[in-house]
Design a protein around this motif. Structure first.
Motif, PDB file in Angstrom:
ATOM      1  N   ARG A  56       0.836  -1.204   0.000  1.00 54.34           N
ATOM      2  CA  ARG A  56       0.000   0.000   0.000  1.00 54.34           C
ATOM      3  C   ARG A  56       0.871   1.254   0.000  1.00 54.34           C
ATOM      4  N   ARG A  57       1.948   1.216   0.748  1.00 60.00           N
ATOM      5  CA  ARG A  57       2.871   2.362   0.809  1.00 60.00           C
ATOM      6  C   ARG A  57       3.468   2.629  -0.577  1.00 60.00           C
ATOM      7  N   ALA A  58       3.905   1.571  -1.249  1.00 63.76           N
ATOM      8  CA  ALA A  58       4.474   1.729  -2.584  1.00 63.76           C
ATOM      9  C   ALA A  58       3.443   2.284  -3.560  1.00 63.76           C
ATOM     10  N   ALA A  59       2.235   1.754  -3.487  1.00 61.82           N
ATOM     11  CA  ALA A  59       1.183   2.196  -4.404  1.00 61.82           C
ATOM     12  C   ALA A  59       0.830   3.659  -4.188  1.00 61.82           C
ATOM     13  N   ARG A  60       0.718   4.059  -2.942  1.00 61.42           N
ATOM     14  CA  ARG A  60       0.332   5.438  -2.629  1.00 61.42           C
ATOM     15  C   ARG A  60       1.354   6.434  -3.169  1.00 61.42           C
ATOM     16  N   LEU A  61       2.641   6.060  -3.098  1.00 60.00           N
ATOM     17  CA  LEU A  61       3.704   6.970  -3.522  1.00 60.00           C
ATOM     18  C   LEU A  61       4.083   6.805  -4.991  1.00 60.00           C
ATOM     19  N   GLY A  62       3.460   5.859  -5.672  1.00 59.81           N
ATOM     20  CA  GLY A  62       3.792   5.637  -7.068  1.00 59.81           C
ATOM     21  C   GLY A  62       5.172   5.058  -7.262  1.00 59.81           C
ATOM     22  N   LEU A  63       5.613   4.234  -6.308  1.00 62.40           N
ATOM     23  CA  LEU A  63       6.931   3.610  -6.378  1.00 62.40           C
ATOM     24  C   LEU A  63       6.794   2.129  -6.741  1.00 62.40           C
ATOM     25  N   PRO A  64       7.792   1.562  -7.413  1.00 64.73           N
ATOM     26  CA  PRO A  64       7.759   0.130  -7.691  1.00 64.73           C
ATOM     27  C   PRO A  64       7.786  -0.664  -6.392  1.00 64.73           C
ATOM     28  N   PHE A  65       7.227  -1.868  -6.448  1.00 68.57           N
ATOM     29  CA  PHE A  65       7.136  -2.735  -5.274  1.00 68.57           C
ATOM     30  C   PHE A  65       7.980  -3.977  -5.493  1.00 68.57           C
ATOM     31  N   PHE A  66       8.793  -4.323  -4.475  1.00 66.61           N
ATOM     32  CA  PHE A  66       9.675  -5.481  -4.535  1.00 66.61           C
ATOM     33  C   PHE A  66       9.301  -6.431  -3.401  1.00 66.61           C
ATOM     34  N   PRO A  67       8.385  -7.368  -3.646  1.00 69.91           N
ATOM     35  CA  PRO A  67       8.047  -8.340  -2.603  1.00 69.91           C
ATOM     36  C   PRO A  67       9.274  -9.161  -2.226  1.00 69.91           C
ATOM     37  N   SER A  68       9.353  -9.567  -0.962  1.00 70.58           N
ATOM     38  CA  SER A  68      10.508 -10.315  -0.490  1.00 70.58           C
ATOM     39  C   SER A  68      10.420 -11.801  -0.811  1.00 70.58           C
ATOM     40  N   ALA A  69       9.322 -12.219  -1.408  1.00 69.07           N
ATOM     41  CA  ALA A  69       9.145 -13.608  -1.837  1.00 69.07           C
ATOM     42  C   ALA A  69       8.154 -13.614  -2.992  1.00 69.07           C
ATOM     43  N   HIS A  70       7.921 -14.799  -3.565  1.00 66.25           N
ATOM     44  CA  HIS A  70       6.962 -14.930  -4.664  1.00 66.25           C
ATOM     45  C   HIS A  70       5.559 -14.875  -4.082  1.00 66.25           C
ATOM     46  N   LEU A  71       4.929 -13.703  -4.170  1.00 69.43           N
ATOM     47  CA  LEU A  71       3.643 -13.459  -3.516  1.00 69.43           C
ATOM     48  C   LEU A  71       2.668 -12.829  -4.512  1.00 69.43           C
ATOM     49  N   PRO A  72       2.116 -13.627  -5.415  1.00 71.72           N
ATOM     50  CA  PRO A  72       1.214 -13.071  -6.443  1.00 71.72           C
ATOM     51  C   PRO A  72       0.021 -12.335  -5.854  1.00 71.72           C
ATOM     52  N   GLU A  73      -0.498 -12.825  -4.715  1.00 67.66           N
ATOM     53  CA  GLU A  73      -1.654 -12.162  -4.118  1.00 67.66           C
ATOM     54  C   GLU A  73      -1.304 -10.763  -3.631  1.00 67.66           C
ATOM     55  N   LEU A  74      -0.063 -10.578  -3.189  1.00 63.48           N
ATOM     56  CA  LEU A  74       0.371  -9.255  -2.748  1.00 63.48           C
ATOM     57  C   LEU A  74       0.606  -8.339  -3.945  1.00 63.48           C
ATOM     58  N   GLU A  75       1.105  -8.898  -5.030  1.00 67.17           N
ATOM     59  CA  GLU A  75       1.254  -8.127  -6.261  1.00 67.17           C
ATOM     60  C   GLU A  75      -0.104  -7.627  -6.733  1.00 67.17           C
ATOM     61  N   ALA A  76      -1.134  -8.503  -6.696  1.00 62.95           N
ATOM     62  CA  ALA A  76      -2.480  -8.099  -7.104  1.00 62.95           C
ATOM     63  C   ALA A  76      -3.004  -6.984  -6.204  1.00 62.95           C
ATOM     64  N   TYR A  77      -2.736  -7.097  -4.911  1.00 67.15           N
ATOM     65  CA  TYR A  77      -3.178  -6.059  -3.970  1.00 67.15           C
ATOM     66  C   TYR A  77      -2.487  -4.733  -4.267  1.00 67.15           C
ATOM     67  N   TYR A  78      -1.206  -4.774  -4.576  1.00 73.51           N
ATOM     68  CA  TYR A  78      -0.461  -3.558  -4.930  1.00 73.51           C
ATOM     69  C   TYR A  78      -1.115  -2.854  -6.121  1.00 73.51           C
ATOM     70  N   HIS A  79      -1.469  -3.614  -7.155  1.00 76.96           N
ATOM     71  CA  HIS A  79      -2.074  -2.994  -8.334  1.00 76.96           C
ATOM     72  C   HIS A  79      -3.483  -2.479  -8.033  1.00 76.96           C
ATOM     73  N   GLU A  80      -4.215  -3.163  -7.158  1.00 81.43           N
ATOM     74  CA  GLU A  80      -5.519  -2.651  -6.729  1.00 81.43           C
ATOM     75  C   GLU A  80      -5.364  -1.290  -6.043  1.00 81.43           C
TER      76      GLU A  80
END
Length: 323
Positions: free
Chosen positions: A179-203
């Motif tokens: 959410r922090r990355a999305a709010r600031l318009g910054l790329p997000f680097f998950p610390s593991a393979h987390l597709p559900e978190l990637e989907a949440y970031y884009h939401e």
């Protein structure tokens, strides 16, 4: 194309200052060699007060690498953001961005070890708010214009080489980080393979109306060492991998998710698990995937053996990846 990484955290348990000085010098020479041979990035990281001498000053090391190389990127993955003074960090990254002409990549996380916060006098419970302040300050400071910071007017100079700002990603495995990355318009680097978190970031990006992308680790991101005879290498050097794996695992709670977290307690278990792998050049080429992460000085690995691994990678793997 496969993205290639050489990772250095300079761990060396029980080392003397003389031995550590030799290891640091070797790491810089390895970085220059990797630069000449076409490796894509040098990756380094940050931990404080570790009894095995884990690197605590990634930007100092990054500056030395940038100064001794021509084209290779340097990725700091990840800094513990709330432990930094925002204005000084903005200055330091700006200077490094100028030295490297845009080759520095910074991943900002919040860490997972309360003892690191205690050592540096930072309140653990404020880490989320401090991370927000840090990222917001960096983005504003790099404009080079005066702005209000903690009730006073400040200005950060020089402006960075990279516009609109140096490469900055938000790291983590939580919804708060996404959410922090999305709010600031910054790329997000998950610390593991987390597709559900990637989907949440884009939401969340859609909610905030920002642009952005994710740098998602693969389902398996093994840390690699190259040897002509992996059986011999495991027998002689397996304890170095196990040392790092067990220390790293001991720092993480059950809620922390990491692409390189190991559950092994013996060298045999570590080999079977596959988080750390010793492979021949042929096996390395056959791994495929989007990235290959070489860890030549893992866990206090003897420098000569680290050089053998890196040279095998550069001479017997890289040409076959680009042919």
């Amino acid at each position: 194309m496969v993205f290639t990484v050489a990772r250095f955290n300079l761990v060396d348990p029980g080392a003397t200052p003389e031995a550590l000085a030799a290891r640091y010098r070797a790491a810089l020479e390895m970085a220059a060699y990797a630069d000449d041979r076409g490796v894509d990035t040098i990756q380094t990281e940050e931990h404080h007060g570790a009894e095995n001498n884990w690197l605590p000053s990634p930007f100092v090391f990054a500056g030395a690498v940038l100064g001794s190389t021509r084209r290779i990127a340097v990725t700091v993955s990840a800094i513990i953001g709330p432990l930094y003074d925002p204005l000084r960090l903005a200055e330091d990254i700006a200077v490094l961005d100028l030295i490297g002409r845009g080759r520095l990549v910074t991943v900002a996380g919040i860490g997972y070890r309360p003892e690191e916060y205690e050592q540096l006098g930072v309140e653990w419970t404020r880490r989320g708010r401090l991370q927000d302040e840090l990222l917001e300050t960096l983005l504003t400071a790099w404009t080079g214009e005066p702005f209000t910071y903690r009730g006073r007017t400040v200005r950060v100079t020089p402006r960075p080489y990279t516009q609109p700002h140096p490469m900055l990603l938000v790291g983590g495995s939580s919804r708060a980080a996404a959410r922090r990355a999305a709010r600031l318009g910054l790329p997000f680097f998950p610390s593991a393979h987390l597709p559900e978190l990637e989907a949440y970031y884009h939401e969340q990006r859609e909610r905030y109306g920002t642009e952005g992308w994710t740098m998602m680790p693969a389902k398996q991101t093994p840390l690699l060492h190259l040897a002509r005879d992996p059986d011999r290498a495991w027998a002689e050097y397996g304890e170095h991998f196990l040392h790092e794996a067990r220390m790293y695992a001991s720092w993480q709670s059950k809620d922390i998710r990491s692409a390189v977290r190991s559950k092994a307690t013996t060298v045999g278990e570590l080999r079977d698990e596959g988080v750390y792998r010793i492979v021949t050049p042929e096996e390395c080429v056959a791994l495929g995937g989007d990235s290959l992460v070489l860890h030549p000085l893992c866990g206090g690995m003897p420098v000569d053996e680290g050089w053998r691994s890196l040279q095998l990678f550069a001479e017997s793997v890289l040409p076959r990846l680009t042919s």
